[in-house]
Design a protein around this motif. Structure first.
Motif, PDB file in Angstrom:
ATOM      1  N   GLY A  75      41.462  36.063  54.022  1.00 54.39           N
ATOM      2  CA  GLY A  75      40.624  36.083  53.091  1.00 54.39           C
ATOM      3  C   GLY A  75      40.896  37.716  52.019  1.00 54.39           C
ATOM      4  N   ARG A  76      40.524  38.686  52.657  1.00 55.88           N
ATOM      5  CA  ARG A  76      40.528  39.953  51.998  1.00 55.88           C
ATOM      6  C   ARG A  76      41.367  40.291  51.737  1.00 55.88           C
ATOM      7  NH1 ARG A  76      36.087  42.108  53.102  1.00 55.88           N
ATOM      8  NH2 ARG A  76      34.056  41.337  55.007  1.00 55.88           N
ATOM      9  N   THR A  77      42.816  40.039  51.874  1.00 57.32           N
ATOM     10  CA  THR A  77      43.970  40.029  51.111  1.00 57.32           C
ATOM     11  C   THR A  77      44.256  39.201  49.884  1.00 57.32           C
ATOM     12  OG1 THR A  77      44.692  41.199  54.149  1.00 57.32           O
ATOM     13  CG2 THR A  77      46.327  40.118  51.822  1.00 57.32           C
ATOM     14  N   MET A  78      43.875  37.932  50.513  1.00 54.02           N
ATOM     15  CA  MET A  78      44.290  36.590  49.503  1.00 54.02           C
ATOM     16  C   MET A  78      43.227  37.393  48.024  1.00 54.02           C
ATOM     17  SD  MET A  78      43.642  33.276  49.203  1.00 54.02           S
ATOM     18  CE  MET A  78      43.388  32.030  47.453  1.00 54.02           C
ATOM     19  N   LEU A  79      41.899  38.225  48.320  1.00 54.20           N
ATOM     20  CA  LEU A  79      41.393  38.280  47.353  1.00 54.20           C
ATOM     21  C   LEU A  79      42.131  39.453  46.237  1.00 54.20           C
ATOM     22  CD1 LEU A  79      38.746  38.231  45.961  1.00 54.20           C
ATOM     23  CD2 LEU A  79      37.350  40.022  47.412  1.00 54.20           C
ATOM     24  N   SER A  80      42.537  40.286  47.095  1.00 56.55           N
ATOM     25  CA  SER A  80      42.592  41.782  46.740  1.00 56.55           C
ATOM     26  C   SER A  80      43.994  41.279  46.244  1.00 56.55           C
ATOM     27  CB  SER A  80      42.628  43.128  47.800  1.00 56.55           C
ATOM     28  OG  SER A  80      44.343  42.487  48.642  1.00 56.55           O
ATOM     29  N   LEU A  81      44.399  39.930  46.240  1.00 58.81           N
ATOM     30  CA  LEU A  81      46.014  40.288  45.405  1.00 58.81           C
ATOM     31  C   LEU A  81      45.196  39.177  44.267  1.00 58.81           C
ATOM     32  CD1 LEU A  81      48.233  38.356  47.811  1.00 58.81           C
ATOM     33  CD2 LEU A  81      48.351  40.873  46.624  1.00 58.81           C
ATOM     34  N   PHE A  82      44.235  38.703  44.020  1.00 61.58           N
ATOM     35  CA  PHE A  82      44.334  37.526  43.419  1.00 61.58           C
ATOM     36  C   PHE A  82      42.939  38.545  42.271  1.00 61.58           C
ATOM     37  CE2 PHE A  82      46.864  35.165  45.406  1.00 61.58           C
ATOM     38  CZ  PHE A  82      47.325  34.575  44.296  1.00 61.58           C
ATOM     39  N   SER A  83      42.076  39.343  42.437  1.00 58.39           N
ATOM     40  CA  SER A  83      40.936  39.515  42.183  1.00 58.39           C
ATOM     41  C   SER A  83      41.438  40.254  40.798  1.00 58.39           C
ATOM     42  CB  SER A  83      40.192  40.896  42.826  1.00 58.39           C
ATOM     43  OG  SER A  83      40.770  41.981  43.373  1.00 58.39           O
ATOM     44  N   PRO A  84      42.653  41.034  40.464  1.00 60.25           N
ATOM     45  CA  PRO A  84      42.264  41.564  39.440  1.00 60.25           C
ATOM     46  C   PRO A  84      42.431  40.631  38.555  1.00 60.25           C
ATOM     47  CG  PRO A  84      44.204  42.165  40.805  1.00 60.25           C
ATOM     48  CD  PRO A  84      43.134  41.691  41.333  1.00 60.25           C
ATOM     49  N   ASN A  85      42.488  38.952  38.757  1.00 60.63           N
ATOM     50  CA  ASN A  85      42.206  38.437  36.913  1.00 60.63           C
ATOM     51  C   ASN A  85      40.798  37.612  36.971  1.00 60.63           C
ATOM     52  OD1 ASN A  85      45.197  38.154  37.516  1.00 60.63           O
ATOM     53  ND2 ASN A  85      45.466  37.120  38.815  1.00 60.63           N
ATOM     54  N   LEU A  86      40.384  37.893  38.050  1.00 64.25           N
ATOM     55  CA  LEU A  86      38.475  37.080  38.402  1.00 64.25           C
ATOM     56  C   LEU A  86      38.095  37.820  37.264  1.00 64.25           C
ATOM     57  CD1 LEU A  86      37.185  35.205  39.548  1.00 64.25           C
ATOM     58  CD2 LEU A  86      36.468  37.612  41.161  1.00 64.25           C
ATOM     59  N   ASP A  87      37.281  36.289  36.606  1.00 66.48           N
ATOM     60  CA  ASP A  87      36.767  36.919  34.655  1.00 66.48           C
ATOM     61  C   ASP A  87      35.660  37.726  35.249  1.00 66.48           C
ATOM     62  OD1 ASP A  87      34.012  36.628  33.677  1.00 66.48           O
ATOM     63  OD2 ASP A  87      35.587  34.922  32.148  1.00 66.48           O
ATOM     64  N   VAL A  88      34.893  38.645  34.667  1.00 66.54           N
ATOM     65  CA  VAL A  88      34.937  39.802  34.621  1.00 66.54           C
ATOM     66  C   VAL A  88      33.241  39.814  34.838  1.00 66.54           C
ATOM     67  CG1 VAL A  88      33.237  42.494  33.625  1.00 66.54           C
ATOM     68  CG2 VAL A  88      36.298  41.247  34.551  1.00 66.54           C
ATOM     69  N   GLN A  89      33.027  38.841  34.042  1.00 61.63           N
ATOM     70  CA  GLN A  89      31.639  38.088  33.392  1.00 61.63           C
ATOM     71  C   GLN A  89      31.023  37.247  34.813  1.00 61.63           C
ATOM     72  OE1 GLN A  89      31.467  35.356  29.744  1.00 61.63           O
ATOM     73  NE2 GLN A  89      28.910  34.813  30.102  1.00 61.63           N
ATOM     74  N   LYS A  90      32.299  36.605  35.445  1.00 60.81           N
ATOM     75  CA  LYS A  90      31.493  36.125  36.243  1.00 60.81           C
ATOM     76  C   LYS A  90      31.092  36.637  38.001  1.00 60.81           C
ATOM     77  CE  LYS A  90      34.214  31.439  35.598  1.00 60.81           C
ATOM     78  NZ  LYS A  90      35.031  30.556  35.388  1.00 60.81           N
ATOM     79  N   ARG A  91      32.802  37.347  37.694  1.00 60.27           N
ATOM     80  CA  ARG A  91      31.861  38.465  38.704  1.00 60.27           C
ATOM     81  C   ARG A  91      30.585  39.284  38.700  1.00 60.27           C
ATOM     82  NH1 ARG A  91      36.296  42.890  39.889  1.00 60.27           N
ATOM     83  NH2 ARG A  91      37.095  41.758  38.191  1.00 60.27           N
ATOM     84  N   SER A  92      30.287  39.512  37.448  1.00 60.77           N
ATOM     85  CA  SER A  92      28.956  39.617  37.053  1.00 60.77           C
ATOM     86  C   SER A  92      27.208  39.121  37.448  1.00 60.77           C
ATOM     87  CB  SER A  92      28.621  40.585  35.612  1.00 60.77           C
ATOM     88  OG  SER A  92      27.268  40.928  35.579  1.00 60.77           O
TER      89      SER A  92
END
Length: 141
Positions: A75-92
């Motif tokens: 899961g951490r590996t998958m997150l590191s691969l796809f987190s650059p595409n994560l919406d900054v507002q949703k992350r916030s």
């Protein structure tokens, strides 16, 4: 095609929340974060959770009434691969809400102490520290 993209985004949001949680999280805690912020519906949340579980990106472990969710190395590996595409507002939004939930989560991850009389001059003293479902320390005297 858009549904697949939304489903993938939902999974990444869940992995992001788990990876950044300072305390053990229950499935209920995660659902509150996602649904109170209108990040996903109940159906989409459940679908994403079980998709992540089936893919072995998370572990669901029941402890009494609570079902704890833990991110795996995959899961951490998958997150590191796809987190650059994560919406900054949703992350916030997730970060802010998790900070607001901090006190509630601390109660679930706490130290407990109790004593019980055994005889007139003898007591059983128990002290334990738990982090979610994990017993970190347990002492009975």
């Amino acid at each position: 095609m858009q549904d697949n993209r939304n489903n993938a985004d939902n999974k990444i949001l869940i992995l992001y929340a788990l990876a950044n949680a300072k305390y053990a999280m229950t499935k209920h805690d995660l659902s509150i974060i996602m649904m109170d912020n209108l990040l996903m519906s109940y159906y989409n949340f459940q679908d994403s959770i079980y998709g992540l579980k089936d893919g072995r990106f998370i572990i669901l472990d029941k402890d009494g009434q609570e079902e704890y969710v833990e991110i795996t190395e995959s899961g951490r590996t998958m997150l590191s691969l796809f987190s650059p595409n994560l919406d900054v507002q949703k992350r916030s939004m997730i970060d802010v809400y998790m900070e607001e939930m901090k006190n509630e989560l601390i109660v679930k991850n706490t130290i407990h102490a109790s004593f019980h009389p055994i005889d007139t001059d003898r007591f059983l003293v128990e002290i334990y520290a738990k982090e979610g479902r994990r017993m970190i320390f347990n002492l009975a005297l």
